[in-house]
Write an enzyme that holds these catalytic residues in place. Structure first.
Site, PDB file in Angstrom:
ATOM      1  N   ASP A  35       0.841  -1.203   0.000  1.00  0.00           N
ATOM      2  CA  ASP A  35       0.000   0.000   0.000  1.00  0.00           C
ATOM      3  C   ASP A  35       0.871   1.246   0.000  1.00  0.00           C
ATOM      4  O   ASP A  35       1.940   1.261   0.619  1.00  0.00           O
ATOM      5  CB  ASP A  35      -0.862   0.081   1.278  1.00  0.00           C
ATOM      6  N   ASP A  41       0.803   7.606   8.301  1.00  0.00           N
ATOM      7  CA  ASP A  41       0.992   6.180   8.637  1.00  0.00           C
ATOM      8  C   ASP A  41       2.306   6.024   9.387  1.00  0.00           C
ATOM      9  O   ASP A  41       2.399   5.316  10.387  1.00  0.00           O
ATOM     10  CB  ASP A  41       1.092   5.318   7.357  1.00  0.00           C
ATOM     11  N   GLU A  64       1.461  -3.178  10.889  1.00  0.00           N
ATOM     12  CA  GLU A  64       1.139  -3.200   9.459  1.00  0.00           C
ATOM     13  C   GLU A  64       2.227  -2.464   8.656  1.00  0.00           C
ATOM     14  O   GLU A  64       2.467  -2.766   7.495  1.00  0.00           O
ATOM     15  CB  GLU A  64      -0.219  -2.501   9.277  1.00  0.00           C
ATOM     16  N   GLU A  65       2.860  -1.503   9.264  1.00  0.00           N
ATOM     17  CA  GLU A  65       3.851  -0.682   8.558  1.00  0.00           C
ATOM     18  C   GLU A  65       5.274  -1.218   8.687  1.00  0.00           C
ATOM     19  O   GLU A  65       6.215  -0.578   8.225  1.00  0.00           O
ATOM     20  CB  GLU A  65       3.809   0.768   9.078  1.00  0.00           C
ATOM     21  N   ASP A  83      -2.403  -1.951  13.651  1.00  0.00           N
ATOM     22  CA  ASP A  83      -2.529  -1.109  12.451  1.00  0.00           C
ATOM     23  C   ASP A  83      -2.597   0.315  13.003  1.00  0.00           C
ATOM     24  O   ASP A  83      -3.616   0.720  13.570  1.00  0.00           O
ATOM     25  CB  ASP A  83      -3.825  -1.491  11.719  1.00  0.00           C
ATOM     26  N   LEU A  85      -2.723   3.298  11.742  1.00  0.00           N
ATOM     27  CA  LEU A  85      -3.699   4.219  11.152  1.00  0.00           C
ATOM     28  C   LEU A  85      -4.459   3.467  10.070  1.00  0.00           C
ATOM     29  O   LEU A  85      -3.928   3.204   8.994  1.00  0.00           O
ATOM     30  CB  LEU A  85      -2.961   5.428  10.563  1.00  0.00           C
ATOM     31  N   ASP A  86      -5.670   3.090  10.401  1.00  0.00           N
ATOM     32  CA  ASP A  86      -6.481   2.338   9.447  1.00  0.00           C
ATOM     33  C   ASP A  86      -7.359   3.301   8.660  1.00  0.00           C
ATOM     34  O   ASP A  86      -7.973   4.199   9.235  1.00  0.00           O
ATOM     35  CB  ASP A  86      -7.357   1.327  10.199  1.00  0.00           C
ATOM     36  N   GLU A 227      -5.862  -6.384  11.458  1.00  0.00           N
ATOM     37  CA  GLU A 227      -7.225  -5.904  11.212  1.00  0.00           C
ATOM     38  C   GLU A 227      -8.281  -6.967  11.522  1.00  0.00           C
ATOM     39  O   GLU A 227      -9.283  -6.690  12.190  1.00  0.00           O
ATOM     40  CB  GLU A 227      -7.348  -5.467   9.740  1.00  0.00           C
TER      41      GLU A 227
HETATM   42  O1  LIG Z   1     -10.665   0.450  -0.753  1.00  0.00           O
HETATM   43  P1  LIG Z   1     -11.306  -0.850  -0.403  1.00  0.00           P
HETATM   44  O2  LIG Z   1     -10.897  -1.969  -1.298  1.00  0.00           O
HETATM   45  O3  LIG Z   1     -12.791  -0.747  -0.220  1.00  0.00           O
HETATM   46  O4  LIG Z   1     -10.669  -1.275   1.006  1.00  0.00           O
HETATM   47  C1  LIG Z   1     -11.067  -0.699   2.180  1.00  0.00           C
HETATM   48  C2  LIG Z   1     -10.358  -1.360   3.305  1.00  0.00           C
HETATM   49  O5  LIG Z   1      -8.986  -1.053   3.260  1.00  0.00           O
HETATM   50  C3  LIG Z   1      -8.550  -0.489   4.472  1.00  0.00           C
HETATM   51  O6  LIG Z   1      -8.550   0.879   4.319  1.00  0.00           O
HETATM   52  C4  LIG Z   1      -7.157  -0.926   4.786  1.00  0.00           C
HETATM   53  O7  LIG Z   1      -6.553  -0.227   5.840  1.00  0.00           O
HETATM   54  P2  LIG Z   1      -5.230   0.717   5.770  1.00  0.00           P
HETATM   55  O8  LIG Z   1      -5.632   2.131   5.524  1.00  0.00           O
HETATM   56  O9  LIG Z   1      -4.677   0.497   7.138  1.00  0.00           O
HETATM   57  O10 LIG Z   1      -4.336   0.185   4.685  1.00  0.00           O
HETATM   58  C5  LIG Z   1      -9.646  -0.881   5.482  1.00  0.00           C
HETATM   59  O11 LIG Z   1      -9.770   0.048   6.492  1.00  0.00           O
HETATM   60  C6  LIG Z   1     -10.886  -0.885   4.610  1.00  0.00           C
HETATM   61  O12 LIG Z   1     -11.904  -1.699   5.074  1.00  0.00           O
HETATM   62 MG   LIG Z   2      -5.914  -1.002   7.920  1.00  0.00          MG
HETATM   63 MG   LIG Z   3      -3.061   1.197   8.214  1.00  0.00          MG
END
Ligand SMILES: O=P(O)(O)OC[C@H]1O[C@](O)(COP(=O)(O)O)[C@@H](O)[C@@H]1O
Ligand SMILES: [Mg+2]
Ligand SMILES: [Mg+2]
Length: 283
Positions: A35, A41, A64-65, A83, A85-86, A227
């Site tokens: 990502d 992050d 995650e990072e 994680d 910053l989600d 997650e």
């Molecule tokens: O953009 P998509 O495919 O809907 O994915 C959304 C998912 O990806 C995430 O953003 C992943 O988290 P990060 O921001 O920590 O990478 C989840 O929070 C979320 O449910």
């Molecule tokens: Mg996340």
């Molecule tokens: Mg994250």
């Protein structure tokens, strides 16, 4: 455990301030899942690392990072996977984001998780702590202390649905299942941040959040350690269910820190529909 939860409260206050004041731009790097990282992050990861490494009950951390785990206190007993910053790609559009923590004993696997905590940075900052029960706290911004609000329990059936994954690549039986929920009157609630999306379902008493395996990503997108396992723990303790389509998510093991899995979180009624759909499904 109390020490870790106290530490997470300090982390949350610092990350909240960073979100409000720091640059929301991207950095020139990808994280271990490929990502694009945003500066926040990295900043959030450093905040969590700094606090957890000085928490005496933590033996090791993995984020995650980060590519690999980092040793913390050799006398500690808890492994913390987080994680920081989600939903970080939602910051530049000013939607809610979160931090997720899974606390494990004896190493990282679904069955070793002993507590989960997440923070929602929204119009207000909230914290949910799952141990034997699931409790909601809200940050008092005057004192910077989290105050207990209430215990959270899922009802048998809900009314909202958060369907993730690229629809173009959904398997036909998955699409049919989602269509049927909408035909039954479910309303769409999907922001693209799993913390606010799952928080909403939990606080509204039930529903379904689905991030399935798809033709382009058979193992889904969401990461087990950072997650999926923490939210599976929260949903189980709140009286709901969390599955990968066939198995309980907390029965899963990991092959690597950054493993992903298809995942479904919800109240009993909706998850039983998922299990029924996936039981008869042929990919
Ligand atoms: O953009 P998509 O495919 O809907 O994915 C959304 C998912 O990806 C995430 O953003 C992943 O988290 P990060 O921001 O920590 O990478 C989840 O929070 C979320 O449910
Ligand atoms: Mg996340
Ligand atoms: Mg994250």
């Amino acid at each position: 455990m109390t020490e870790i939860i106290n530490s997470i409260q300090k982390i949350a206050v610092e990350i909240k301030d960073a979100i409000k004041t720091k640059d929301t731009g991207k950095v020139e790097s990808l994280n271990s899942s490929g990502d694009i990282q945003v500066k926040l992050d990295v900043i959030s990861d450093e905040i969590v690392e700094r606090h957890l490494l000085k928490t005496s009950s933590v033996i090791e951390i993995i984020s995650e990072e980060k590519e690999d785990a980092m040793p913390a206190n050799p006398n500690g007993k808890y492994f913390v996977a987080y994680d920081p910053l989600d939903g970080s790609s939602l910051i530049d559009v000013d939607l809610s984001v979160g931090s997720i923590f899974g606390i494990y004993k004896g190493g990282y696997s679904g069955e070793n998780i002993v507590a989960a905590v997440y923070i929602v940075y929204g119009p207000r900052v909230e914290m949910v702590v799952a141990r034997d029960t699931v409790e909601l706290f809200r940050l008092n911004e005057e004192t910077n202390e989290f105050e207990f609000v209430k215990e959270l329990r899922l009802e048998e059936k809900g009314k909202i649905l958060g369907p993730g994954g690229t629809q173009k690549y959904w398997y036909p039986y998955h699409k049919e299942m989602i269509d049927n929920f909408f035909k039954d009157g479910y309303r769409l609630r999907y922001s693209g941040g799993m913390v606010p999306d799952l928080h909403q379902i939990l606080l509204k008493g039930g529903g379904l959040f689905a991030y399935p395996g798809t033709e382009d990503k058979p193992k889904g997108k969401l990461r087990k350690l950072f997650e999926v396992f923490p939210f599976a723990y929260v949903y189980n303790k709140a009286g709901g269910l969390a599955v990968d389509g066939k198995n309980d998510l907390l029965d899963l093991d990991i092959d690597g820190y950054h493993d992903t899995t298809p995942c479904f979180f919800g109240s009993n009624y909706e998850i039983k529909k998922v299990l029924k759909t996936y039981e008869g499904a042929e990919k």
